[in-house]
Write an enzyme that holds these catalytic residues in place. Structure first.
Site, PDB file in Angstrom:
ATOM      1  CB  ILE A   1      -8.842   6.095   1.612  1.00  0.00           C
ATOM      2  CG1 ILE A   1     -10.267   5.731   2.050  1.00  0.00           C
ATOM      3  CG2 ILE A   1      -8.229   7.080   2.721  1.00  0.00           C
ATOM      4  CD1 ILE A   1     -11.152   6.762   2.120  1.00  0.00           C
ATOM      5  CG  LEU A   2      -5.710   9.575  -2.730  1.00  0.00           C
ATOM      6  CD1 LEU A   2      -5.939  10.775  -3.265  1.00  0.00           C
ATOM      7  CD2 LEU A   2      -4.883   8.672  -3.615  1.00  0.00           C
TER       8      LEU A   2
ATOM      9  NE  ARG B   1      -2.952   2.636   0.090  1.00  0.00           N
ATOM     10  CZ  ARG B   1      -4.164   3.120   0.106  1.00  0.00           C
ATOM     11  NH1 ARG B   1      -5.162   2.513   0.220  1.00  0.00           N
ATOM     12  NH2 ARG B   1      -4.309   4.356  -0.186  1.00  0.00           N
TER      13      ARG B   1
ATOM     14  CG  HIS C   1     -19.254  12.409  -0.410  1.00  0.00           C
ATOM     15  ND1 HIS C   1     -18.802  11.307  -0.424  1.00  0.00           N
ATOM     16  CD2 HIS C   1     -20.242  12.502   0.698  1.00  0.00           C
ATOM     17  CE1 HIS C   1     -19.434  10.433   0.457  1.00  0.00           C
ATOM     18  NE2 HIS C   1     -20.318  11.429   1.273  1.00  0.00           N
TER      19      HIS C   1
ATOM     20  CG  ASP D   1     -16.041  11.565   1.735  1.00  0.00           C
ATOM     21  OD1 ASP D   1     -15.142  11.678   0.740  1.00  0.00           O
ATOM     22  OD2 ASP D   1     -16.612  10.386   1.854  1.00  0.00           O
TER      23      ASP D   1
ATOM     24  CG  ASN E   1     -13.827  13.604  -3.288  1.00  0.00           C
ATOM     25  OD1 ASN E   1     -13.996  13.035  -4.131  1.00  0.00           O
ATOM     26  ND2 ASN E   1     -14.453  13.196  -1.910  1.00  0.00           N
TER      27      ASN E   1
ATOM     28  N   GLY F   1      -8.523  12.628   6.179  1.00  0.00           N
ATOM     29  CA  GLY F   1      -9.635  11.977   6.826  1.00  0.00           C
ATOM     30  C   GLY F   1     -10.401  11.311   5.689  1.00  0.00           C
TER      31      GLY F   1
HETATM   32  C1  GAR Z   1     -19.609  10.721  -8.386  1.00  0.00           C
HETATM   33  O1  GAR Z   1     -20.599  11.359  -9.190  1.00  0.00           O
HETATM   34  C2  GAR Z   1     -20.117  11.005  -6.780  1.00  0.00           C
HETATM   35  O2  GAR Z   1     -21.566  10.969  -6.427  1.00  0.00           O
HETATM   36  C3  GAR Z   1     -19.696   9.480  -5.906  1.00  0.00           C
HETATM   37  O3  GAR Z   1     -19.142   8.790  -7.323  1.00  0.00           O
HETATM   38  C4  GAR Z   1     -19.589   9.147  -8.321  1.00  0.00           C
HETATM   39  C5  GAR Z   1     -18.783   8.842  -9.334  1.00  0.00           C
HETATM   40  O4  GAR Z   1     -19.527   8.474 -10.661  1.00  0.00           O
HETATM   41  N1  GAR Z   1     -18.350  10.028  -5.189  1.00  0.00           N
HETATM   42  C6  GAR Z   1     -18.060   9.564  -4.047  1.00  0.00           C
HETATM   43  O5  GAR Z   1     -18.983   8.639  -3.538  1.00  0.00           O
HETATM   44  C7  GAR Z   1     -16.980   9.763  -3.467  1.00  0.00           C
HETATM   45  N2  GAR Z   1     -16.944   9.542  -2.140  1.00  0.00           N
HETATM   46  P1  GAR Z   1     -18.382   8.231 -11.902  1.00  0.00           P
HETATM   47  O6  GAR Z   1     -17.599   7.335 -11.942  1.00  0.00           O
HETATM   48  O7  GAR Z   1     -19.565   8.215 -13.005  1.00  0.00           O
HETATM   49  O8  GAR Z   1     -17.794   9.749 -12.304  1.00  0.00           O
END
Ligand code: GAR
Length: 223
Positions: free
Chosen positions: A101-102, A74, A118, A154, A116, A152
């Protein structure tokens, strides 16, 4: 005669993505439409088989594939991601459905310039399956959040949010689709403002494009 001025270059931006690519598509469309002035120079993915890779190829964006094998090292993977981002030499790093998670090797170096999106009104419902979490909690309002990435889950500083009401008959997929429609408006705005150093100077209220339900008509961005 006036001296020629150097053409102003668009800020360089990198994408990190693992999935379908609808976020990348929306950002790329915003660039073409002149709503988001950045130049996407590369996409880093942990899933070389993901549809977003074919999309990046179609858009002419260089792909750096860094799969993390089960039981793989990792820390070494984090260092490889950090090296790839370093080489792309960008002003802003945009998580677009990046589902890992980075680690500190990446966040300590790039977190200040990494965004990001969310699908919840953070700090409520961080982590996986945020729309399902919102439904299970019985809230009447959810939405999306764009935030800076920190160590953390989000949890970084919030830069912009759009509220999305939960309606009768919603399931997680339907709610997520409506939240994503709001993401498509908010994310390009915040990416543009962040890349141009405008966050902190913009007005708090932005009007969304028509076609978005009236209840969504205000985006709040940190000023
Ligand atoms: C994003 O639109 C967002 O809602 C969610 O994943 C989707 C990715 O869709 N992101 C998260 O849950 C981040 N924690 P996509 O692969 O079609 O871009």
């Amino acid at each position: 005669m006036t001296a020629p001025t150097a053409a102003r270059r668009s800020p360089r931006a990198a994408l990190l993505a693992s999935g379908v690519g609808s976020t990348v598509r929306a950002l790329a469309d915003a660039v073409v439409a002149g709503r988001c002035d950045v130049h996407f120079v590369g996409l880093v993915t942990d899933r070389p088989e993901a549809p977003v890779v074919a999309l990046a190829d179609e858009l002419g964006i260089e792909v750096v594939a860094l799969p993390l094998k089960k039981g793989g090292d990792r820390a070494a993977w984090d260092r490889a991601v950090a090296d790839a981002l370093d080489r792309l030499d960008c002003d802003v790093f945009v998580l677009a459905g990046f589902m890992r998670i980075l680690g500190p090797a990446v966040v300590e170096r790039f977190g200040g310039r990494m965004l990001n999106v969310h699908p919840s009104l953070l700090p409520a419902f961080p982590g996986k399956d945020a729309p399902a979490q919102a439904l299970a909690a019985g809230v009447t309002l959810s939405g999306c959040t764009v935030h800076r990435v920190d160590s953390g889950v989000d949890s970084g500083p919030i830069l912009g949010q759009v509220a999305v009401p939960i309606v009768e008959g919603d399931d997680a997929a339907r709610l997520h689709a409506r939240i994503q429609a709001a993401e498509r408006v908010l994310y390009p705005r915040v990416v543009h403002a962040f890349a141009h150093g405008q966050l902190g100077a913009e007005s708090a209220a932005l009007t969304l494009d028509s076609g978005v339900p009236a209840l969504l008509a205000t985006v709040s961005m940190r000023t």
